[in-house]
Design an enzyme around this catalytic site. Structure first.
Site, short mmCIF file in Angstrom:
data_model
loop_
_atom_site.label_atom_id
_atom_site.label_comp_id
_atom_site.label_asym_id
_atom_site.label_seq_id
_atom_site.Cartn_x
_atom_site.Cartn_y
_atom_site.Cartn_z
N ASN A 73 -24.11 -64.23 15.90
CA ASN A 73 -25.33 -64.30 16.08
C ASN A 73 -25.31 -65.14 17.23
O ASN A 73 -26.43 -65.15 18.32
CB ASN A 73 -25.87 -65.50 14.78
CG ASN A 73 -25.87 -64.63 13.61
OD1 ASN A 73 -25.85 -65.38 12.52
ND2 ASN A 73 -26.17 -63.19 13.68
N THR A 131 -12.66 -54.50 9.52
CA THR A 131 -11.51 -54.08 9.80
C THR A 131 -10.98 -53.52 8.42
O THR A 131 -9.77 -52.76 8.39
CB THR A 131 -10.52 -55.08 10.05
OG1 THR A 131 -10.47 -56.29 9.36
CG2 THR A 131 -10.81 -55.72 11.53
N CYS A 187 -5.56 -2.88 2.29
CA CYS A 187 -5.25 -2.95 3.69
C CYS A 187 -6.62 -3.15 4.53
O CYS A 187 -7.09 -4.38 4.65
CB CYS A 187 -4.48 -1.72 4.09
SG CYS A 187 -3.86 -2.07 5.85
N CYS A 238 -9.98 -56.06 -1.81
CA CYS A 238 -11.06 -56.81 -0.59
C CYS A 238 -11.90 -57.57 -1.42
O CYS A 238 -12.17 -57.40 -2.55
CB CYS A 238 -11.85 -55.78 0.09
SG CYS A 238 -12.64 -54.54 -0.88
N GLU A 276 0.75 -1.27 0.07
CA GLU A 276 0.06 -0.14 0.01
C GLU A 276 0.78 1.30 -0.03
O GLU A 276 1.83 1.39 0.71
CB GLU A 276 -0.74 -0.12 1.18
CG GLU A 276 -1.64 1.17 1.50
CD GLU A 276 -2.57 1.01 2.86
OE1 GLU A 276 -3.45 1.71 2.91
OE2 GLU A 276 -2.00 0.11 3.75
N LYS A 280 -8.93 2.60 -2.31
CA LYS A 280 -9.40 1.74 -0.71
C LYS A 280 -10.66 2.25 -0.26
O LYS A 280 -11.05 3.24 -0.26
CB LYS A 280 -8.30 2.44 0.20
CG LYS A 280 -8.43 1.60 1.72
CD LYS A 280 -7.05 2.27 2.42
CE LYS A 280 -7.09 1.11 3.56
NZ LYS A 280 -5.85 1.76 4.57
N SER A 314 -21.84 -48.64 -10.51
CA SER A 314 -20.84 -49.77 -10.37
C SER A 314 -20.14 -49.82 -12.02
O SER A 314 -19.42 -50.99 -11.95
CB SER A 314 -21.55 -50.90 -9.80
OG SER A 314 -21.76 -50.40 -8.51
N HIS A 322 -20.76 -55.54 10.39
CA HIS A 322 -21.96 -54.94 11.04
C HIS A 322 -21.75 -53.59 10.96
O HIS A 322 -22.20 -52.42 10.98
CB HIS A 322 -22.55 -55.64 12.24
CG HIS A 322 -23.09 -56.83 12.27
ND1 HIS A 322 -22.59 -57.91 12.71
CD2 HIS A 322 -24.24 -56.95 11.46
CE1 HIS A 322 -23.44 -58.98 12.67
NE2 HIS A 322 -24.25 -58.47 11.75
N LEU A 357 -1.90 -54.89 10.33
CA LEU A 357 -2.24 -53.34 10.88
C LEU A 357 -3.64 -53.18 11.03
O LEU A 357 -3.99 -52.40 11.97
CB LEU A 357 -1.78 -52.46 9.66
CG LEU A 357 -0.27 -52.25 9.47
CD1 LEU A 357 0.10 -51.53 8.07
CD2 LEU A 357 0.58 -51.84 10.81
N GLY A 383 -12.11 -60.60 14.07
CA GLY A 383 -11.06 -61.23 13.48
C GLY A 383 -9.59 -60.66 13.86
O GLY A 383 -9.71 -59.25 13.17
#
Length: 684
Positions: A473, A482, A178, A493, A53, A122, A663, A503, A373, A368
């Site tokens: 169950n 996990t 400013c 997976c 400025e 300004k 998908s 669940h 990790l 499980g």
């Protein structure tokens, strides 16, 4: 065509916040210092530069601002800046006191390629504490649609100006001065809603204790609210210190992220330079529909502004990227930030599972435990949940389920972990059931042939899940999943089994690279004893493997990363594809900058030295190709994923949350862009 190795090819624009050394009331000297920085900006191919400025006259000169000789010298300086920058690359903005009719304005002058493009007054003048601007200047907040004579040339004048580059480096910027940033409704807010992507602030801003952090807060928050880049430049060396001091604070911010900052209290001219990611900003504005809604509610449109056109063309040559790129976007390299992230992520996981147990009136969980990790982190979360809601850890029914390729090392770690944490631990050998199923299927393995195909693998994975659900169950519990975010992204997976189905999955939006740090966080938290902490570190040191196929004749185990790529790279790819929607060539470019030099940049704490390696462009392109093929063809697995809490602003892949996709979409478009957009060779 712009080189692949230039940031301009990938939607970046280079800007600079400049702090020249000045002399009080000496426009000729100040123009010289400004030109020096402009030439440096030209050499570094900076597209846009902002200066302080009143930088041509100096800010703290009080009643000298009403001296004709000084004001005329300032206009001559502007004329000289325009003439001597005619062949320079950058557009730039300088601060000057300018007369319009019988009033004086604290002004920002925009110049490019020899042209004075416009002047912005300004809007808001401070007249409190050490500031007395109304003594000298008229406020500019109401000035719209006007012109001003500068060095004998009529140019647009007002707070209603946007400046748009129509060249191959296309962007729109706005200028404020400013105090305009310190008011409740900065002028740049409306400008951003009208299309400005880069917001510039010319400031003087004397320094007092703590004020630098106030500036960072204001600039960062304005850039985030406006989904914009914000560049700020404050007065520095040479300003009058009669009653004030100046730290030369300049900074560049992008959607809340501080990209670059000057060294404060410099003795000479300085500037902060950064490549702002216009592609990221445009993606964010497109995604945040409330941004456009706000413009409509407030009645802000582009027609509220006059648009001044200039033409900046992207330089063709290769240039280094001038901005920090985190190697691990889910894992910040700053130790304090990483500690905070781990604390929040861990407690989000805990809160999510605790609420699910309370909502279902369930007191037991089934999990499980493989000794790897993901199951380790999920088990740690289960323990913390039981402690939190006042149930015994024996309500955690943990099972190790060894198969044909389970190693003694991982099984031993699983048992040691279950015992150390005080959960109900059991073992079910799935091999007899797996043999029976393979025999029922007529699989060659049942007859003694070493055929380790996908059926062989998934029979084991599926049986583990069958046992866990039936155990849930039987014991009136729920199965805790996990599988992590990285596995879901890569489709690493098996559909309907434990790393995809449960669940409730506490790891669903935690990347593989972050999970390692969450385990380290728990190990160092004091919630576990030294022996358990040592065990957690041993698990961290174990090579990642699904352990579904026995070792080969040489003793080589089934390595996950050998098949699907290094998680370090694949998490990088996942983040930038899903969080920002970047094209593959841009992802590859960013990855190359992050990973090309193992010695450069910073690493998150506790990364083993063995992981400090580099990747060349060919490797990056190869694994990105693998990622794209796997990501798009695995959407059906994500469409059916169970509930789990969102952890990171990097996003989740829940079909009910961040990522919704068909998908049956294929990767052809992305693979084609990768092949055409990324060279096979490194930069010459």
């Amino acid at each position: 065509m712009t080189s692949f190795f230039s940031p301009y090819r990938h939607d970046f624009t280079r800007i600079a916040s400049c702090v020249p050394r000045i002399e009080v009331a000496n426009p000729s000297f100040n123009v010289d210092r400004t030109l020096e920085l402009l030439h440096q900006g030209h050499d570094e191919r900076i597209a846009l530069m902002v200066f302080p400025e009143l930088g041509l006259s100096a800010y703290a000169i009080d009643d000298l601002l009403h001296q004709d000789a000084l004001l005329e010298a300032v206009e001559s300086g502007i004329s000289r800046l325009a003439a001597e920058s005619s062949n320079l690359f950058p557009a730039f903005v300088v601060g000057a006191p300018l007369r319009a009719g019988d009033r004086l304005y604290n002004s920002a002058v925009v110049i490019h390629a020899g042209r004075i493009l416009g002047v912005v007054p300004k809007a808001y003048l401070p007249n409190y504490r050490e500031f007395y601007e109304r003594r000298h200047f008229a406020p500019g907040a109401q000035i719209r649609g006007q012109e001003i004579a500068v060095a004998g040339i009529q140019v647009p004048f007002g707070v209603d100006l946007l400046f748009r580059s129509a060249g191959s480096c296309a962007f729109t910027f706005h200028v404020e001065v400013c105090e305009d940033m310190w008011v409740p409704q900065p002028p740049s807010t409306a400008a951003a809603l009208a299309g400005a992507e880069v917001l510039l602030n010319l400031s003087a801003s004397n320094i007092t204790i703590g004020k630098a952090e106030d500036r960072r807060l204001l600039c960062g928050s304005q850039s985030m609210r406006c989904v914009a880049a914000y560049a700020y430049s404050a007065a520095g060396p040479g300003e009058s210190t009669t009653d004030l001091a100046w730290d030369g604070h300049g900074g560049i911010f992008e959607d809340g992220l501080r990209l670059a900052e000057t060294d404060r209290f410099p003795s000479g001219s300085t500037m902060a330079v950064a490549d702002v990611d216009l592609g990221r900003l445009r993606q964010e504005r497109m995604r945040r529909v409330t941004f456009g809604d706000c413009a409509r509610v407030l009645g802000v449109t582009a027609s509220d502004f006059r648009t001044i056109t200039l033409a900046i063309d992207a330089p063709a040559e290769a240039l280094p990227l001038r901005r920090p790129i985190e190697r691990y976007p889910y894992v910040p390299s700053d130790p304090a930030k990483l500690a905070e992230n781990c604390y929040e992520a861990y407690n989000i996981q805990v809160q999510g599972l605790a609420k699910r147990l309370q909502a279902t009136r369930t007191e037991k969980v089934v999990i499980g435990v493989s000794g790897g990790l993901d199951s380790t982190q999920a088990l740690l979360v289960c323990c913390r949940v039981m402690d939190k809601i006042g149930l015994p850890r024996t309500n955690i029914l943990a099972y190790t389920l060894p198969g044909f390729a389970t190693s003694e090392g991982t099984k031993g770690n699983a048992w040691a972990l279950m015992r150390a944490l005080g959960v109900s631990a059991s073992e079910i050998d799935i091999r007899p059931a797996a043999r029976q199923m393979l025999e029922d299927l007529g699989h060659p393995f049942a007859g003694g042939e070493p055929v380790y195909d996908v059926t062989f693998e998934n029979v084991q994975a599926g049986l583990r899940t069958d046992y866990l659900f039936r155990l849930a169950n039987h014991h009136r519990g729920i199965v805790v999943g996990t599988g992590d975010l990285s596995e879901l992204g890569l489709g690493w997976c098996t559909y309907g089994v434990g790393d995809q189905m449960s669940h409730y999955n506490v790891n669903a939006s935690v990347s593989k690279t972050l999970i390692q740090h969450l385990i380290r966080f728990v190990a160092a938290s004091g919630d576990v004893d030294r022996t358990t902490a040592d065990l957690l570190h041993a698990i961290l040191a174990t090579e990642i493997s699904p352990e579904l196929v026995p070792q080969d004749a040489s003793g080589q185990i089934q390595s996950t990363e050998a098949m699907i790529g290094p998680y370090a790279l694949q998490d990088f790819n996942l983040y930038y594809l899903t969080r920002f929607g970047f094209r593959p060539s841009k992802i590859a470019y960013l990855s190359w900058h992050a990973w090309k030099d193992a010695k450069a940049g910073t690493w998150p704490p506790n990364i083993p030295e063995s992981a400090h390696r580099s990747y060349d462009l060919a490797e990056i392109k190869h694994w990105l190709r693998v990622f794209l093929g796997r990501f798009f063809t695995s959407q059906f697995k994500r469409t059916a994923m169970p509930n789990g809490p969102k952890i990171s602003s990097g996003g989740s892949l829940s079909p009910r949350g961040d990522w919704r996709a068909p998908s049956d979409a294929g990767p052809a478009v992305w693979l084609a862009e990768l092949e055409s957009g990324v060279p096979d060779a490194e930069m010459p």
